[in-house]
Design a protein around this motif. Sequence first.
Motif, mmCIF file in Angstrom:
data_model
loop_
_atom_site.group_PDB
_atom_site.id
_atom_site.type_symbol
_atom_site.label_atom_id
_atom_site.label_comp_id
_atom_site.label_asym_id
_atom_site.label_seq_id
_atom_site.Cartn_x
_atom_site.Cartn_y
_atom_site.Cartn_z
ATOM 1 N N ALA A 11 7.135 10.817 -0.806
ATOM 2 C CA ALA A 11 7.206 12.246 -0.491
ATOM 3 C C ALA A 11 6.940 12.479 0.991
ATOM 4 O O ALA A 11 6.084 11.820 1.591
ATOM 5 C CB ALA A 11 6.191 13.014 -1.332
ATOM 6 N N PRO A 12 7.673 13.397 1.598
ATOM 7 C CA PRO A 12 7.432 13.693 3.008
ATOM 8 C C PRO A 12 6.098 14.407 3.211
ATOM 9 O O PRO A 12 5.527 14.946 2.272
ATOM 10 C CB PRO A 12 8.607 14.613 3.373
ATOM 11 N N GLY A 13 5.623 14.362 4.422
ATOM 12 C CA GLY A 13 4.416 15.104 4.775
ATOM 13 C C GLY A 13 3.192 14.246 5.036
ATOM 14 O O GLY A 13 2.234 14.716 5.636
ATOM 15 N N TYR A 14 3.217 13.010 4.569
ATOM 16 C CA TYR A 14 2.082 12.114 4.760
ATOM 17 C C TYR A 14 2.595 10.764 5.241
ATOM 18 O O TYR A 14 3.681 10.339 4.869
ATOM 19 C CB TYR A 14 1.274 11.959 3.462
ATOM 20 N N ALA A 15 1.787 10.108 6.045
ATOM 21 C CA ALA A 15 2.180 8.810 6.589
ATOM 22 C C ALA A 15 2.404 7.809 5.458
ATOM 23 O O ALA A 15 1.677 7.825 4.459
ATOM 24 C CB ALA A 15 1.103 8.292 7.542
ATOM 25 N N PRO A 16 3.391 6.943 5.611
ATOM 26 C CA PRO A 16 3.597 5.907 4.594
ATOM 27 C C PRO A 16 2.435 4.917 4.588
ATOM 28 O O PRO A 16 1.808 4.671 5.614
ATOM 29 C CB PRO A 16 4.906 5.234 5.015
ATOM 30 N N LEU A 17 2.186 4.359 3.419
ATOM 31 C CA LEU A 17 1.137 3.355 3.291
ATOM 32 C C LEU A 17 1.577 2.054 3.957
ATOM 33 O O LEU A 17 2.777 1.784 4.070
ATOM 34 C CB LEU A 17 0.851 3.077 1.814
ATOM 35 N N PRO A 18 0.618 1.226 4.366
ATOM 36 C CA PRO A 18 0.979 -0.111 4.849
ATOM 37 C C PRO A 18 1.797 -0.826 3.764
ATOM 38 O O PRO A 18 1.529 -0.662 2.566
ATOM 39 C CB PRO A 18 -0.377 -0.798 5.074
ATOM 40 N N SER A 19 2.790 -1.597 4.165
ATOM 41 C CA SER A 19 3.716 -2.190 3.200
ATOM 42 C C SER A 19 3.012 -3.030 2.142
ATOM 43 O O SER A 19 3.371 -2.977 0.962
ATOM 44 C CB SER A 19 4.791 -2.997 3.920
ATOM 45 N N ARG A 20 2.010 -3.799 2.514
ATOM 46 C CA ARG A 20 1.305 -4.632 1.532
ATOM 47 C C ARG A 20 0.572 -3.777 0.505
ATOM 48 O O ARG A 20 0.538 -4.101 -0.685
ATOM 49 C CB ARG A 20 0.322 -5.582 2.240
ATOM 50 N N ALA A 21 0.015 -2.660 0.922
ATOM 51 C CA ALA A 21 -0.669 -1.757 -0.006
ATOM 52 C C ALA A 21 0.344 -1.154 -0.978
ATOM 53 O O ALA A 21 0.104 -1.094 -2.188
ATOM 54 C CB ALA A 21 -1.405 -0.661 0.761
ATOM 55 N N ARG A 22 1.469 -0.740 -0.461
ATOM 56 C CA ARG A 22 2.514 -0.174 -1.324
ATOM 57 C C ARG A 22 2.997 -1.209 -2.335
ATOM 58 O O ARG A 22 3.156 -0.897 -3.515
ATOM 59 C CB ARG A 22 3.672 0.329 -0.474
ATOM 60 N N GLU A 23 3.238 -2.426 -1.868
ATOM 61 C CA GLU A 23 3.688 -3.494 -2.771
ATOM 62 C C GLU A 23 2.693 -3.707 -3.904
ATOM 63 O O GLU A 23 3.093 -3.895 -5.061
ATOM 64 C CB GLU A 23 3.872 -4.804 -1.999
ATOM 65 N N LEU A 24 1.413 -3.685 -3.590
ATOM 66 C CA LEU A 24 0.389 -3.859 -4.624
ATOM 67 C C LEU A 24 0.445 -2.734 -5.651
ATOM 68 O O LEU A 24 0.382 -2.986 -6.862
ATOM 69 C CB LEU A 24 -0.999 -3.923 -3.999
ATOM 70 N N LEU A 25 0.560 -1.501 -5.186
ATOM 71 C CA LEU A 25 0.624 -0.370 -6.113
ATOM 72 C C LEU A 25 1.843 -0.478 -7.018
ATOM 73 O O LEU A 25 1.765 -0.207 -8.219
ATOM 74 C CB LEU A 25 0.641 0.948 -5.337
ATOM 75 N N GLU A 26 2.969 -0.892 -6.452
ATOM 76 C CA GLU A 26 4.190 -1.063 -7.241
ATOM 77 C C GLU A 26 4.025 -2.197 -8.252
ATOM 78 O O GLU A 26 4.351 -2.039 -9.429
ATOM 79 C CB GLU A 26 5.377 -1.330 -6.326
ATOM 80 N N THR A 27 3.518 -3.328 -7.804
ATOM 81 C CA THR A 27 3.326 -4.492 -8.677
ATOM 82 C C THR A 27 2.390 -4.167 -9.823
ATOM 83 O O THR A 27 2.610 -4.588 -10.964
ATOM 84 C CB THR A 27 2.766 -5.680 -7.865
ATOM 85 N N LEU A 28 1.328 -3.429 -9.540
ATOM 86 C CA LEU A 28 0.320 -3.110 -10.548
ATOM 87 C C LEU A 28 0.710 -1.935 -11.435
ATOM 88 O O LEU A 28 0.013 -1.634 -12.399
ATOM 89 C CB LEU A 28 -1.018 -2.821 -9.865
ATOM 90 N N GLY A 29 1.810 -1.260 -11.103
ATOM 91 C CA GLY A 29 2.213 -0.093 -11.885
ATOM 92 C C GLY A 29 1.182 1.014 -11.813
ATOM 93 O O GLY A 29 0.816 1.609 -12.827
ATOM 94 N N ALA A 30 0.720 1.283 -10.613
ATOM 95 C CA ALA A 30 -0.340 2.280 -10.415
ATOM 96 C C ALA A 30 0.078 3.652 -10.935
ATOM 97 O O ALA A 30 1.250 4.030 -10.851
ATOM 98 C CB ALA A 30 -0.680 2.384 -8.930
ATOM 99 N N PRO A 31 -0.875 4.408 -11.465
ATOM 100 C CA PRO A 31 -0.580 5.781 -11.868
ATOM 101 C C PRO A 31 -0.133 6.602 -10.654
ATOM 102 O O PRO A 31 -0.648 6.409 -9.542
ATOM 103 C CB PRO A 31 -1.918 6.297 -12.402
ATOM 104 N N PRO A 32 0.806 7.520 -10.852
ATOM 105 C CA PRO A 32 1.298 8.334 -9.728
ATOM 106 C C PRO A 32 0.188 9.080 -8.981
ATOM 107 O O PRO A 32 0.224 9.168 -7.748
ATOM 108 C CB PRO A 32 2.271 9.302 -10.388
#
Length: 186
Positions: A11-32
């Motif tokens: 979503a626009p409006g906030y800085a993107p997370l560091p790529s490794r952090a994002r990958e972890l959230l995706e891999t773990l199926g983090a709640p939205p």
Amino acid sequence: MTDLLCAALDAPGYAPLPSRARELLETLGAPPRLGAHLRVVHDVALSLTGWAAGRASFDAAAVLFGAATHDIGKVLHPAELSGPGSAHEPAGYALLVSHGIPEDLARFARTHGSWSAPDVTGEDLLVSLADKVWKAKRVPELEERVVSWLGGPAWETFMALDDELSRIASEADSRLAFQGSYPTDG
């Protein structure tokens, strides 16, 4: 990754997370909602590190990664997304380490709630501060620790920090609405 987690992370409006952090959230199926929360705390940490950069020496990349992953243990303790609890802190640390994250970065999952411990670093304090002020919560004892860590004439440092935190807190309603627009499950 669910469509809602993707929406929270993109979503626009906030800085993107560091790529490794994002990958972890995706891999773990983090709640939205966790993705949204980590986005807003990371965004606040980005503001704080920019503000503090000329005032103290610290590892800004570590602070930003810490802010982006500090609550990752809530993947294992989802009830703590909408209620109290600290079981996510040691669980998050162990989860990060098990996914190859070095201890010096994984520690933020463990330390963000224990900022009053004697061995916390300036980086730990900034992550803890971002995790409070994103929703306009002010914690005088934490702010005093940050002022002491920053150094300089205490009153001047306090006033400068207070101005920055007041500015950040003034935007809390939009951050709360953003986080609240995402569910705590799937």
